[in-house]
Write a protein that holds these residues in place. Structure first.
Motif, PDB file in Angstrom:
ATOM      1  N   ALA A  95       0.838  -1.236   0.019  1.00 22.09           N
ATOM      2  CA  ALA A  95       0.014   0.041  -0.063  1.00 22.09           C
ATOM      3  C   ALA A  95       0.902   1.193  -0.081  1.00 22.09           C
ATOM      4  N   VAL A  96       2.096   1.225   0.779  1.00 19.73           N
ATOM      5  CA  VAL A  96       2.973   2.422   0.920  1.00 19.73           C
ATOM      6  C   VAL A  96       3.357   2.637  -0.519  1.00 19.73           C
ATOM      7  N   ALA A  98       2.402   1.852  -3.298  1.00 14.83           N
ATOM      8  CA  ALA A  98       1.386   2.158  -4.470  1.00 14.83           C
ATOM      9  C   ALA A  98       1.142   3.576  -4.261  1.00 14.83           C
ATOM     10  N   ASN A  99       0.852   4.108  -2.925  1.00 11.55           N
ATOM     11  CA  ASN A  99       0.627   5.417  -2.704  1.00 11.55           C
ATOM     12  C   ASN A  99       1.869   6.608  -2.865  1.00 11.55           C
ATOM     13  N   THR A 100       2.984   6.042  -2.748  1.00 11.99           N
ATOM     14  CA  THR A 100       4.092   6.821  -2.852  1.00 11.99           C
ATOM     15  C   THR A 100       4.846   6.816  -4.342  1.00 11.99           C
ATOM     16  N   GLY A 101       4.329   5.686  -5.061  1.00  7.14           N
ATOM     17  CA  GLY A 101       5.045   5.512  -6.511  1.00  7.14           C
ATOM     18  C   GLY A 101       6.406   5.118  -6.398  1.00  7.14           C
ATOM     19  N   TYR A 117      -5.872  -0.592  -4.693  1.00  7.73           N
ATOM     20  CA  TYR A 117      -5.119   0.694  -5.454  1.00  7.73           C
ATOM     21  C   TYR A 117      -5.054   0.148  -7.053  1.00  7.73           C
ATOM     22  N   LYS A 120      -3.315   2.182  -9.655  1.00  2.00           N
ATOM     23  CA  LYS A 120      -1.660   2.150  -9.464  1.00  2.00           C
ATOM     24  C   LYS A 120      -0.942   0.750 -10.022  1.00  2.00           C
ATOM     25  N   TYR A 330       4.133   2.462 -11.548  1.00  2.71           N
ATOM     26  CA  TYR A 330       5.417   3.276 -11.379  1.00  2.71           C
ATOM     27  C   TYR A 330       6.705   2.529 -12.018  1.00  2.71           C
ATOM     28  N   TYR A 401     -12.635  -2.043  -3.947  1.00  4.11           N
ATOM     29  CA  TYR A 401     -11.996  -1.558  -2.984  1.00  4.11           C
ATOM     30  C   TYR A 401     -12.788  -1.959  -1.665  1.00  4.11           C
TER      31      TYR A 401
END
Length: 443
Positions: A95-96, A98-101, A117, A120, A330, A401
Motif C-alpha cells: 500500500a505504501v 502504491a501510494n508513494t509511487g 489501488y 496504481k 510506476y 475496494y
C-alpha cells in the motif's frame, strides 16, 4: 512489444481445426496448437527488477521459486532481487509503494489487495489472455479477484493456499470417528468428543491472514454473507446469528488461546501434539514429513486432510487464501516485469514450482490440474481444487475496494471471535460487523 500477430496467424490458419473442435472432434489437436502459442515482451535496456513476495511456510516453495528466478536471470541477463516478508507485512508495504509511487516492481500479495489501488497497477490484460488461452483458462475465482470489471486484468492470479481440515487419524478414531465429518452437526459432535478425550481441536480467531478464513466458511455454511449481489451489506441477518450461535458451541471445545492465534500458531500447536485437528494449508503435513525430528516425522503417517463439512445451506462453502501477482504502474521496466511473470507462469517453470511447494499452492490455470504433485501422494489431492472451488471473501457481491478493505480489516473473523468467546452477544457482534462493513461499502 507483445507478439500477438504471430498467434493470430496461427489461429487463423487453423480455422478448420477450431471448427472441428466445436463439433466434438479435433480437440486434442487444437489443445496442442494452443500449447504452441508464444508471446514475448522485449525488456527495457539495462532493466533490473525487484520482487516483493510473502515469505515461505514451505521451504520447497521458495527454493523452487528462486531456482526459476535464477533461470530467468541466466536466460535474459536481467538482475532480479527478491525480498520475502510475512503476509501481514506485505500488505502495508504494498500500500505504501502504491501510494508513494516507489518500491518493488512486482508484488506478490494476498486475497483482493489489488482492488485497494487498481489505478496504481499495470494493465496485464494481454499477458493474462495469452496465459489463459494457452493453459486451459483461469478459474472463475481468479478472474473475480484480478479482473473485477470483466475486462481489464489488474495483475495475474498465482494460486491459493487451501484452507482444509488437517487432522490426526488415530485421535479421531479414538474419539469414535472413522472418517472425517461431512456435515456441521457431526463436525461439532467430533470437537466435543475430542475435547473429552483430551485431544481438542483449535482454529485461529486472531487477525491471521490465512488461517482466519475459516470464519468465512462458517458464515456461508449457515446462509449468511457479508453483502448481497448489489453490494448491500447484509451480514446482520438471522442466518449469521445461527452461524454465530454454532461458533459459540464450537469454540467451547477448542484448546484455550485461539483468540490470539496468528498464522504460525496452529502449525506449532499441531506439531507439538497439543491439538488433533485444525484448518491449514498443506504446510503442517509437509513440515512433519520433512522434519529432522524422528517423532515429528513419524507423525506424518497419522496426518490426513479433508475439505470443510457442509452446513445447512447444503453446498460446499470453501474459503482459501488467494495469492496474486501485481506489477506496479510506476515501474521503469514494465516490459521486463511482464516478461518475468510470463516466464514464471509457463509450464517449464510453473510445473517444477508446484512440485517444489509440495502442494502448498494450488494452481490458478486448469492445465496444471494434471501436475504429478496432486496424485503422487493421495494426501495432497484434496488441496488440488482450492482455486477451482474458492468462493471470494466478498461473496455475494462484486469485488473491489470495499471487499478488499473489509477483508483487510478482518471484519468477519473479528465478528466470529467476539461472538464465540462471549465478548459480545451474537446480535451485538453482527451489528458491529454490519456498521464496520458499511463504512467500506459507503452505505
Amino acid at each position: 512489444m507483445s507478439d500477438f500477430n504471430n498467434r493470430r496467424k496461427i489461429l487463423k490458419g487453423s480455422a478448420g481445426l477450431a471448427a472441428a473442435a466445436t463439433v466434438g472432434t479435433g480437440t486434442a489437436l487444437f489443445s496442442s496448437l494452443a500449447q504452441a502459442q508464444t508471446i514475448s515482451f522485449k525488456p527495457e535496456k539495462d532493466a533490473k527488477l525487484r520482487v516483493l513476495r510473502w515469505s515461505r511456510f514451505v521451504q520447497g516453495d521458495i527454493d523452487a521459486y528462486m531456482a526459476n528466478v535464477k533461470k530467468f536471470q541466466d536466460t535474459t541477463g536481467i538482475e532480479v532481487r527478491v525480498d520475502n516478508e510475512g503476509w501481514e507485512d506485505v500488505r502495508p508495504k504494498a500500500a505504501v509503494a502504491a501510494n508513494t509511487g516507489a518500491g518493488p516492481d512486482i508484488i506478490l500479495s494476498t486475497n483482493d489487495d489489488a482492488n485497494l489501488y487498481p489505478d496504481k497497477l499495470l494493465d496485464c490484460t494481454d499477458l493474462a489472455e495469452y496465459l489463459g488461452k494457452k493453459y486451459g483458462g483461469w478459474y472463475p475465482a481468479g478472474e473475480a479477484f484480478m479482473r473485477p470489471d470483466g475486462k481489464k486484468w489488474l495483475g495475474l492470479p498465482l494460486g491459493a493456499s487451501g484452507s482444509l481440515m488437517v487432522y490426526r487419524e488415530s485421535m479421531l478414531k479414538a474419539a469414535g470417528f472413522d472418517t472425517f465429518p461431512k456435515n456441521t452437526d457431526d463436525f461439532l459432535r467430533m470437537h466435543k468428543a475430542l475435547k473429552e478425550k483430551g485431544t481438542p481441536g483449535g482454529m485461529a480467531l486472531g487477525n491471521a491472514t490465512g488461517d482466519s478464513v475459516w470464519t468465512n466458511w462458517l458464515i456461508w455454511a449457515f446462509g449468511g454473507k457479508l453483502v448481497d449481489k448489489s453490494n448491500k451489506v447484509v451480514i446482520d441477518s438471522p442466518e449469521t446469528l445461527k452461524a454465530l450461535e454454532y461458533a459459540k458451541e464450537l469454540y467451547a471445545n477448542f484448546i484455550p488461546g485461539t483468540l490470539s492465534w496468528l498464522d504460525p500458531n496452529n502449525n506449532k500447536a499441531f506439531l507439538d501434539g497439543q491439538i488433533s485437528v485444525t484448518n491449514n494449508g498443506i504446510s503442517i503435513y509437509y513440515a512433519a514429513r520433512n522434519s529432522p525430528d524422528p517423532k515429528v516425522k513419524e507423525m506424518a503417517a497419522d496426518i490426513n486432510h479433508a475439505v470443510f463439512p457442509i452446513g445447512p445451506v447444503g453446498v460446499p462453502t470453501e474459503s482459501h487464501l488467494f495469492f496474486n501477482q501485481m506489477i506496479m504502474k510506476y515501474t521503469k521496466y514494465p516490459q521486463a516485469s511482464k516478461e518475468f511473470l510470463r516466464f514464471m507462469m509457463e509450464k517449464e517453470q510453473f510445473d517444477p514450482w508446484l512440485q517444489g511447494g509440495g502442494g502448498y499452492v494450488a494452481q490458478p490455470l486448469r492445465y496444471y490440474e494434471n501436475n504429478p504433485i496432486w496424485t503422487s501422494d493421495p494426501k495432497n489431492t484434496p488441496y488440488r481444487d482450492s482455486v477451482k472451488n474458492l468462493r471470494p471473501a466478498g461473496y455475494d457481491g462484486k469485488l473491489g475496494y470495499a471487499s478488499a478493505g473489509a477483508a483487510a480489516d478482518f471484519i468477519v473473523p473479528n465478528m466470529v471471535a467476539e461472538a464465540a468467546s462471549g465478548a459480545k452477544t451474537p446480535k451485538e457482534a453482527a451489528e458491529r460487523a454490519q456498521k464496520r462493513a458499511e463504512r467500506y461499502y459507503k452505505v
